[in-house]
Design an enzyme around this catalytic site. Structure first.
Site, PDB file in Angstrom:
ATOM      1  CB  SER A   1     -36.943 -62.160 -47.455  1.00 36.39           C
ATOM      2  OG  SER A   1     -36.963 -60.878 -48.027  1.00 36.39           O
TER       3      SER A   1
ATOM      4  CB  ILE B   1     -43.715 -53.893 -47.127  1.00 37.89           C
ATOM      5  CG1 ILE B   1     -43.771 -54.475 -48.543  1.00 37.89           C
ATOM      6  CG2 ILE B   1     -42.274 -53.761 -46.647  1.00 37.89           C
ATOM      7  CD1 ILE B   1     -43.251 -53.539 -49.613  1.00 37.89           C
TER       8      ILE B   1
ATOM      9  CB  ALA C   1     -39.404 -53.279 -40.329  1.00 37.35           C
TER      10      ALA C   1
ATOM     11  CD  GLU D   1     -35.275 -58.896 -43.378  1.00 39.06           C
ATOM     12  OE1 GLU D   1     -34.256 -58.182 -43.504  1.00 39.06           O
ATOM     13  OE2 GLU D   1     -36.177 -58.934 -44.239  1.00 39.06           O
TER      14      GLU D   1
ATOM     15  CG  HIS E   1     -40.179 -55.897 -50.096  1.00 36.09           C
ATOM     16  ND1 HIS E   1     -39.506 -56.144 -48.921  1.00 36.09           N
ATOM     17  CD2 HIS E   1     -39.614 -54.802 -50.633  1.00 36.09           C
ATOM     18  CE1 HIS E   1     -38.579 -55.216 -48.764  1.00 36.09           C
ATOM     19  NE2 HIS E   1     -38.618 -54.396 -49.784  1.00 36.09           N
ATOM     20  N   PRO E   2     -41.403 -60.007 -51.018  1.00 35.29           N
ATOM     21  CG  PRO E   2     -40.436 -61.547 -49.539  1.00 35.29           C
ATOM     22  CD  PRO E   2     -40.203 -60.199 -50.204  1.00 35.29           C
TER      23      PRO E   2
END
Length: 165
Positions: free
Chosen positions: A80, A116, A118, A83, A63-64
């Site tokens: 990504s 991380i 959401a 988002e 994940h970035p």
């Protein structure tokens, strides 16, 4: 029945840069048609949970950083990018960007993987608040939180791709 290659091509990126999850779900016979967001998520999440700790760590590390160098360079995956843009992370002031960079750096140094969350439905202030709270977690608690967030991200992505039921 959808072919393995088609399934992996379509769903291999649901868990960021981790097509092995879709491959294993298909190979284990966990994929049933009709494909629904809940059914595919259940299959993929089971594989993710059953993966080794090192494999799950690899998924987290794929994940970035939020508003990080990949975003600046335009090198995020399409998921990504959308988002992060939806949460306003593509429109930070220089001071806000500096704060995200500072928190990203401290978080990765402490935990060994990026922060991380959401971001759907969240704004930059919500994300910063979560960042500031979660950086005080111990590694085990944060690893558990991050993996839960990865599963939530996967479900949100699947819900945009497939019907619910």
């Amino acid at each position: 029945m959808i072919s393995r290659d088609d399934f992996v091509a379509r769903f291999g990126g649901v868990f960021e840069h981790s097509p092995f999850i879709a491959e294993r779900a298909y190979d284990a016979g966990k994929i049933a048609e009709p494909l629904t967001s809940g059914g595919v998520h259940s299959a993929l999440a089971t594989i993710f949970r059953d993966a080794s700790a090192d494999e799950r760590l690899g998924v987290l590390r794929a994940h970035p950083d939020l508003a990080g160098r990949l975003a600046i360079a335009g090198e995020l995956t399409e998921n990504s990018r959308k988002e992060q843009a939806g949460a306003g992370l593509d429109r930070l002031t220089p001071a806000e960007h500096a704060r995200f960079t500072e928190l990203n750096t401290a978080y990765v140094a402490k935990f060994g993987f990026p922060f991380i969350i959401a971001v759907k439905g969240l704004g930059k202030d919500d994300i910063l608040t979560a960042f500031k709270t979660r950086i005080d977690n111990d590694r085990d608690a944060e690893f558990a939180t991050a993996t839960t967030q990865v599963e939530k991200i996967a479900l949100l992505r699947l819900q945009s791709m497939l019907p619910e039921t």
